[in-house]
Design a protein around this motif. Structure first.
Motif, PDB file in Angstrom:
ATOM      1  N   CYS A 460     -12.686   6.373  -0.950  1.00 33.49           N
ATOM      2  CA  CYS A 460     -11.327   6.913  -0.812  1.00 33.49           C
ATOM      3  C   CYS A 460     -11.066   7.854  -1.980  1.00 33.49           C
ATOM      4  N   CYS A 464      -6.086   9.932  -0.498  1.00 36.10           N
ATOM      5  CA  CYS A 464      -6.414   9.287   0.771  1.00 36.10           C
ATOM      6  C   CYS A 464      -5.295   8.322   1.165  1.00 36.10           C
ATOM      7  N   TYR A 471      -7.182   6.566   8.366  1.00 29.56           N
ATOM      8  CA  TYR A 471      -7.250   7.070   6.998  1.00 29.56           C
ATOM      9  C   TYR A 471      -7.511   8.582   7.008  1.00 29.56           C
ATOM     10  N   GLN A 473      -8.271  11.899   4.499  1.00 32.96           N
ATOM     11  CA  GLN A 473      -8.661  12.367   3.171  1.00 32.96           C
ATOM     12  C   GLN A 473      -7.962  13.704   2.902  1.00 32.96           C
TER      13      GLN A 473
END
Length: 550
Positions: A460, A464, A471, A473
């Protein structure tokens, strides 16, 4: 709207014109020298007309995904014009390519972009690095076919699979028969049709009674958020990452190098690269205007009604929806022709790209090193059929194909771009560094996850966050992955050379044959070449001995 027979007939006529042009161009390719038929098919015998080269280079980038995707991003309330990065990104990519990549690629008369990589790092790494562009090309062709199928369903009210099958068969046929000549000359027809058809649609869409002035809605929240859009502070890293991906990641594609390698001189190749970048930028204007019109339309006043395309999850179809509901029928059919032309201009390029690299870099250099020119040409044609059929089959899974294509493009950027840069510009990098850069870069990209495929990240990066259960980024991790791969190639290459030259590791561990017993550096590709020459000499000696005995 009922089944549109007139529109279907008009589209078939356009396909027949395109096919006829491709067949005519294939006759031109047969008139070229017969000494190197594979070179004629791959790079047009390196004497492509400047204007034809310019048109085909421009049409290669202005595909169905480019035309549809630009309009979609402008229309989306969560995106807008500031997120339309492809026009400027591709223009910069072609400028950088002309400045830095044209001369080293042409100076050694390469046929494909994999040639310098195989020359520097050997056949094993060449076969591994062939996988990312192959995946990207096949998914690219599949994505634009799926785009065309969805568009025909909206405008002509026919099943999308018919468009996919007809388009794939047409592209495969003329590309198979004429190679680059057929692709280039059909691109001329297709690009002219794209420019004319989309610009004709603009006035009708902008003057529709349901549409507000786009100059007014640019700053006012009328039907949705202003179509110019904005970049939130937390999204700056993601925006920059996507932009660099488009700029640098657009360079290591065989479709690009095929055009500059086919030009008759280095100067013409540079000019083609520069001017095609300008052409890509200008050809995005109609799609931008169509997206702005869609964002300025009261869809409740049209036959489409409410909810809006965005609320229905049909934002990807915004261009054909504008053509159908805001333009007269005959105009919308012309716009459909433009989309079909854009699809074929990109599809044939992807098909020729993948088959060229497979036939030249895999079949001739690895699988069958004594293959004749005719053998290579037939393998190239067979691979066109296989890759084209695979792309057509994948096009039916349109919901995920764009994500897979985008992921394939990311692999080209993160894995192939640093390898190509090192092979062309950084001396003494070797197979050890290439292998380390490939596997380390692939591992980093895999651990970053993929939100579109709902793969959770194991790494992560800063920023993030969890958005709608997925999730995301926001850190420029693709560019970081590319840079880490680049540094890994360089550092491991020089480290390996150092430890073997200084005898810090025994020479028997030198599996890539960096050095001989006398400590003279010899790369793995040089070693392979020496072995190939020795094998050929041995074969000739045995053949001569047999003839003498007889």
């Amino acid at each position: 709207m009922a089944f549109n027979i007139g529109g279907l007939v008009g589209l078939i006529v356009f396909y027949l014109i395109t096919l006829a042009t491709g067949l005519w161009a294939s006759r031109k390719s047969k008139k070229e020298t017969r000494e190197n038929p594979s070179e004629v098919a791959i790079v047009g015998n390196r004497n492509m007309n400047f204007w034809v080269g310019l048109f085909t280079a421009t049409a290669t980038w202005v595909g169905g995904a480019y035309v549809n995707g630009t309009a979609e991003i402008v229309y989306l309330p969560s995106r807008g014009l500031v997120w339309v990065q492809a026009p400027a990104g591709f223009a910069l990519a072609l400028l950088i390519g002309g400045l830095f990549f044209v001369n080293p690629m042409r100076s050694k008369n390469y046929l494909t972009m994999m040639d310098p990589i195989q020359e520097a790092y050997g056949n094993m790494m060449g076969s591994l690095l062939f996988i990312p562009p192959l995946i990207a090309d096949v998914f690219w062709f599949a994505a634009v076919l799926a785009s065309l199928g969805a568009t025909m369903k909206v405008i002509l009210d026919i099943q999308g699979y018919l468009a996919i099958i007809i388009s794939a068969c047409t592209v495969i046929l003329y590309t198979l028969l004429g190679g680059l000549y057929s692709v280039a000359y059909t691109d001329v027809i297709q690009l002219v049709f794209i420019m004319a058809s989309l610009w004709i649609c603009i006035p009708f869409a902008m003057t529709n009674f349901a549409t507000e002035s786009i100059s007014y809605t640019v700053a006012h929240n009328v039907f949705q958020a202003p179509w110019v859009g904005k970049i939130e502070t937390q999204d700056i890293g993601r925006w920059l990452d996507d932009f660099l991906y488009l700029v640098l990641g657009a360079i290591p594609w065989q479709t690009y190098f095929q055009r500059i390698l086919s030009a008759s001189s280095t100067k013409q190749a540079r000019l083609i690269s520069y001017f095609s970048g300008m052409g890509c930028f200008m050809l995005a204007i109609p799609s931008v205007l169509i997206g702005a019109v869609a964002a300025s339309t009261d869809w409740n006043q049209t036959r489409y009604g409410l909810p809006t395309p965005n609320d229905r999850g049909e934002s990807a179809l915004i261009l054909p929806l504008v053509l159908r509901y805001l333009c007269p029928t005959y105009v919308s059919i012309g716009g459909l022709g433009a989309i079909a032309a854009a699809v074929m201009s990109s599809g044939d390029s992807a098909l020729l790209s993948a088959s060229s690299m497979f036939a030249h870099n895999i079949y001739r250099k690895i699988l069958r090193k004594k293959a004749t020119e005719k053998d290579v040409l037939w393998v190239m044609r067979a691979s066109m059929v296989v890759f084209g059929a695979l792309a057509a089959a994948l096009a039916f899974y349109s919901h995920s194909i764009y994500d897979l294509w985008f992921l394939g493009g990311e692999l080209v950027y993160t894995l192939l771009f640093p390898q190509l840069c090192c092979a062309l510009f950084i001396p003494h990098t070797n197979t050890y560094g290439s292998a380390a850069g490939f596997f380390f870069g692939f591992l980093l990209r895999l651990l970053a996850g993929e939100s579109s495929l709902k793969i959770p990240p194991l790494i992560c990066y800063p920023g993030c966050s969890l958005v709608d259960g997925v999730y995301v980024q926001r850190f420029p991790f693709k560019t970081v992955t590319m840079l880490v791969g680049l540094l890994t190639i360089i550092s491991v290459s020089y480290l390996a050379a150092f430890v073997f030259k200084r005898n810090l590791l025994p020479h028997k561990w030198d599996v890539c044959h960096l050095i001989k017993d006398d400590s003279v550096f010899v790369s793995l590709p040089q070693r392979e070449k020496q072995m190939d020459v020795q094998k050929i000499e041995n074969d000739e000696l045995m053949e001569n001995n047999s003839n003498s005995a007889l």
